[in-house]
Design a protein around this motif. Sequence first.
Motif, short mmCIF file in Angstrom:
data_model
loop_
_atom_site.label_atom_id
_atom_site.label_comp_id
_atom_site.label_asym_id
_atom_site.label_seq_id
_atom_site.Cartn_x
_atom_site.Cartn_y
_atom_site.Cartn_z
N PRO A 142 -24.89 37.06 -9.38
CA PRO A 142 -25.70 36.67 -10.41
C PRO A 142 -25.35 37.86 -11.47
N LEU A 143 -25.35 37.10 -12.80
CA LEU A 143 -25.40 37.86 -13.96
C LEU A 143 -26.63 37.77 -14.61
N PRO A 144 -26.90 36.71 -15.45
CA PRO A 144 -28.59 36.48 -15.52
C PRO A 144 -29.13 35.51 -14.83
N ILE A 145 -30.50 35.72 -14.86
CA ILE A 145 -31.30 34.84 -14.05
C ILE A 145 -32.53 34.34 -14.96
N TYR A 146 -32.76 33.27 -14.83
CA TYR A 146 -33.70 32.68 -15.78
C TYR A 146 -34.67 31.68 -15.03
N VAL A 147 -35.98 31.83 -15.12
CA VAL A 147 -36.84 30.84 -14.05
C VAL A 147 -37.72 30.00 -15.26
N THR A 148 -37.72 28.86 -15.09
CA THR A 148 -38.39 27.90 -16.04
C THR A 148 -39.23 26.73 -14.98
N SER A 149 -40.02 26.13 -15.94
CA SER A 149 -40.57 24.90 -15.08
C SER A 149 -39.73 23.85 -14.84
N ALA A 150 -40.02 23.03 -13.82
CA ALA A 150 -38.83 22.25 -13.45
C ALA A 150 -38.39 21.02 -14.42
N ASP A 151 -39.24 20.73 -15.22
CA ASP A 151 -39.19 19.67 -15.93
C ASP A 151 -38.08 20.09 -17.20
N VAL A 152 -37.73 21.36 -17.48
CA VAL A 152 -36.68 21.79 -18.18
C VAL A 152 -35.36 21.33 -17.83
N HIS A 153 -34.84 20.49 -19.07
CA HIS A 153 -33.37 20.17 -18.57
C HIS A 153 -32.33 21.10 -18.37
N ASP A 154 -31.37 21.03 -17.93
CA ASP A 154 -30.31 22.06 -17.43
C ASP A 154 -29.79 22.52 -18.84
N THR A 155 -29.40 21.65 -19.83
CA THR A 155 -28.73 22.15 -20.79
C THR A 155 -29.86 23.20 -21.64
N ALA A 177 -19.32 24.42 -15.12
CA ALA A 177 -20.70 23.71 -14.49
C ALA A 177 -20.56 22.67 -13.96
N ASP A 178 -21.65 21.81 -13.35
CA ASP A 178 -21.73 20.69 -13.04
C ASP A 178 -22.02 19.40 -14.19
N ALA A 179 -22.14 18.23 -13.86
CA ALA A 179 -22.15 17.11 -14.84
C ALA A 179 -23.55 17.36 -15.50
N ALA A 180 -24.64 17.93 -15.10
CA ALA A 180 -25.92 17.88 -15.89
C ALA A 180 -25.74 18.84 -17.24
N TYR A 181 -24.49 19.41 -17.33
CA TYR A 181 -24.35 20.28 -18.57
C TYR A 181 -23.33 19.72 -19.43
N ARG A 182 -23.03 18.56 -19.22
CA ARG A 182 -22.10 17.60 -20.00
C ARG A 182 -22.82 17.41 -21.56
N GLY A 183 -21.94 17.64 -22.33
CA GLY A 183 -22.37 17.24 -23.56
C GLY A 183 -21.60 18.36 -24.69
N LYS A 184 -21.28 17.74 -25.96
CA LYS A 184 -20.57 18.18 -26.66
C LYS A 184 -21.41 19.44 -27.51
N GLN A 185 -22.71 19.24 -27.62
CA GLN A 185 -23.64 20.07 -28.14
C GLN A 185 -23.68 21.48 -27.53
N GLU A 199 -16.50 24.26 -19.03
CA GLU A 199 -15.84 23.26 -18.40
C GLU A 199 -16.75 22.73 -17.38
N VAL A 200 -17.00 21.31 -17.64
CA VAL A 200 -17.69 20.43 -16.45
C VAL A 200 -16.83 20.10 -15.34
N VAL A 201 -17.43 20.34 -14.12
CA VAL A 201 -16.60 19.89 -12.95
C VAL A 201 -17.31 19.05 -12.28
N GLU A 202 -16.75 17.95 -12.17
CA GLU A 202 -17.45 16.64 -11.60
C GLU A 202 -16.69 16.26 -10.15
N CYS A 203 -17.65 15.41 -9.57
CA CYS A 203 -16.81 15.23 -7.97
C CYS A 203 -15.96 14.10 -8.60
N ASP A 204 -15.12 13.89 -7.44
CA ASP A 204 -14.05 12.80 -7.34
C ASP A 204 -14.84 11.43 -7.35
N PRO A 205 -14.33 10.80 -8.45
CA PRO A 205 -14.99 9.17 -8.17
C PRO A 205 -14.33 8.67 -7.13
#
Length: 268
Positions: A142-155, A177-185, A199-205
């Motif tokens: 790990p480089l940085p580590i950050y802990v939040t409450s579980a309701d905080v969205h991944d982005t 990152a996975d699909a949870a980090y998808r988004g242009k913002q 770059e978002v790496v998703e599972c093969d359809p």
Amino acid sequence: MRTSYPSNLSDAEWETLQRHLPPLSKRGRPPIHFLRIIFDAIFYVLRTGCPWRYLPANFPPWQTVFYHFRRLRLKGTWTLLLRALHQTERERQGRNPHPSAAIMDAQSVKTVEESAGICGYDAHKQVKGRKRHLLVDMLGLPLPIYVTSADVHDTRGARCLLSGLAPFVPRLKKIWADAAYRGKQLADWCKEQADWDLEVVECDPGVRGFSIVPRRWVVERTFSWLSRNRRLSKDYERKVQTSETLIQIAMIRLLVTRLGRSDEPLLS
């Protein structure tokens, strides 16, 4: 004679750890307990998951052990120690001390009564507790580590995780990152921060069940390394800063084991 536990540091591991520790202050009275015993007690708590007050009697008093644990956290020693060991391990494997690529992910874990003050509900994972946000290099360290409450969205957690990181990773250019980090913002925000390419790496359809996804398996392996320590099976800590520190210590113990083995003389 002091009882030896599997979590205790060997002589080679202690020498490795000691080389990266800041020099002890010569002011004040000499310490009553050796620093090595303090580290052994902290690693014992991490590995076994026992509360501080339940430390075996052959260790120093739990108040002394926790005092040193907290003092090193407040001084930033754990962070500096992990960073130094991380760079040493990368050099040992023939890599540049500063990574150019990394993988980002989050893990939701349950909390207990003591840690329920800061918690939330992750609707996707159906877990009530806290979320560990990690950015790891290609070795899974790990480089940085950050802990939040579980309701905080991944982005949102990603922004907290990556904010202020650029000066410490001057060569970093690529983040997977996975699909949870998808988004242009978020991708645009990473570009603005330090010209990072997200770059978002998703599972093969069409793939069902478990499958190894390129790049993303590295951070999943890191989460499995953390789960070896019973103190990290759930989040038992009242403060999220303590949770982050225990994750750092788990990785410090892993790196000390690796580097200590490389320093041991070969048997003829």
